[in-house]
Design a protein around this motif. Sequence first.
Motif, short mmCIF file in Angstrom:
data_model
loop_
_atom_site.label_atom_id
_atom_site.label_comp_id
_atom_site.label_asym_id
_atom_site.label_seq_id
_atom_site.Cartn_x
_atom_site.Cartn_y
_atom_site.Cartn_z
N GLU A 91 24.52 59.77 41.29
CA GLU A 91 25.40 59.26 42.35
C GLU A 91 26.82 59.06 41.83
OE1 GLU A 91 24.94 58.75 45.53
OE2 GLU A 91 22.90 59.54 45.43
N ASN A 149 19.03 58.56 38.96
CA ASN A 149 19.60 58.63 40.30
C ASN A 149 20.98 58.00 40.35
OD1 ASN A 149 17.28 59.87 41.25
ND2 ASN A 149 16.31 57.95 41.87
N GLU A 150 21.13 56.87 39.64
CA GLU A 150 22.44 56.19 39.62
C GLU A 150 23.49 57.07 38.95
OE1 GLU A 150 24.43 51.98 38.07
OE2 GLU A 150 22.28 52.37 37.84
N THR A 202 9.82 54.09 36.69
CA THR A 202 10.66 53.67 37.81
C THR A 202 12.08 53.37 37.35
OG1 THR A 202 8.74 52.70 38.93
CG2 THR A 202 10.91 51.97 39.67
N VAL A 203 12.19 52.66 36.22
CA VAL A 203 13.52 52.33 35.68
C VAL A 203 14.26 53.60 35.27
CG1 VAL A 203 14.72 51.20 33.78
CG2 VAL A 203 12.83 50.03 34.92
N ASN A 220 13.84 56.68 36.43
CA ASN A 220 14.24 57.42 37.63
C ASN A 220 15.43 56.78 38.30
OD1 ASN A 220 12.16 59.25 37.27
ND2 ASN A 220 10.71 58.11 38.54
N SER A 221 15.46 55.44 38.32
CA SER A 221 16.59 54.74 38.92
C SER A 221 17.88 55.02 38.15
CB SER A 221 16.33 53.23 38.95
OG SER A 221 15.18 52.94 39.72
N ALA A 222 17.78 55.05 36.82
CA ALA A 222 18.96 55.32 35.99
C ALA A 222 19.48 56.73 36.23
CB ALA A 222 18.62 55.12 34.52
#
Length: 212
Positions: free
Chosen positions: A71, A67-68, A60-61, A63-65
């Motif tokens: 962006e 995605n960020e 999860t971490v 994937n968040s990194a």
Amino acid sequence: MTEEASKSRKHTTLEIDVIEKDEVGRKKVKERKREEPVDPPTVVENNLLEMKRKRRQEETVANSAVNELEEQERPLKSRRKKNKTGFPDPQDDPSLSAQASKALSYAFLQFRKPSKWKFSKARQNWLIRNVWSDVIPDVYLPLTSQYLSNVKGGVREKLVKDCKAILAASPVLSDETTEVQPASNAEKDSKYVRARALLDSLEVLQKSEPTT
């Protein structure tokens, strides 16, 4: 009551008793299954569950990194694709000082998005003061010259006067010159080049303006 009817009634009663017993039996089986105690997880099972939980958290971490990062990169790519001004975007240049970035971005916005551009005397004065300095890199000289070519009134007259004064005081540059120039001469040559470019922009715009 005949004997045949009595047999039929007994048969019916027997079927009902069997069905009732079967239903009671199933209920009892279900109740027994619910009441059966569940063995607690072993140490190995607990370790496996903990490893799975940590792995999910790490994914999860990660994937968040990702995605960020996507962006953050998306606006930069978007600016590069849509920049049709012919000038480099100062916001893409981390080597610029904070003041240079703000002033050059202000000038860039006038050509990039004229509808969103708003006049700023402070930003314009900064460009005028530093147009002769290397605090504005050479790559942004066309942008700065194009912006300053649109100034009016006394500011425009002073820019023209300064440009002509610098050109008159500087020797004409020759493409055949190969000798290393002293720092003072190099600075003069830089001012000459900038004065020439700025004056050309000012004169081109002045010629294009209708006469009254």
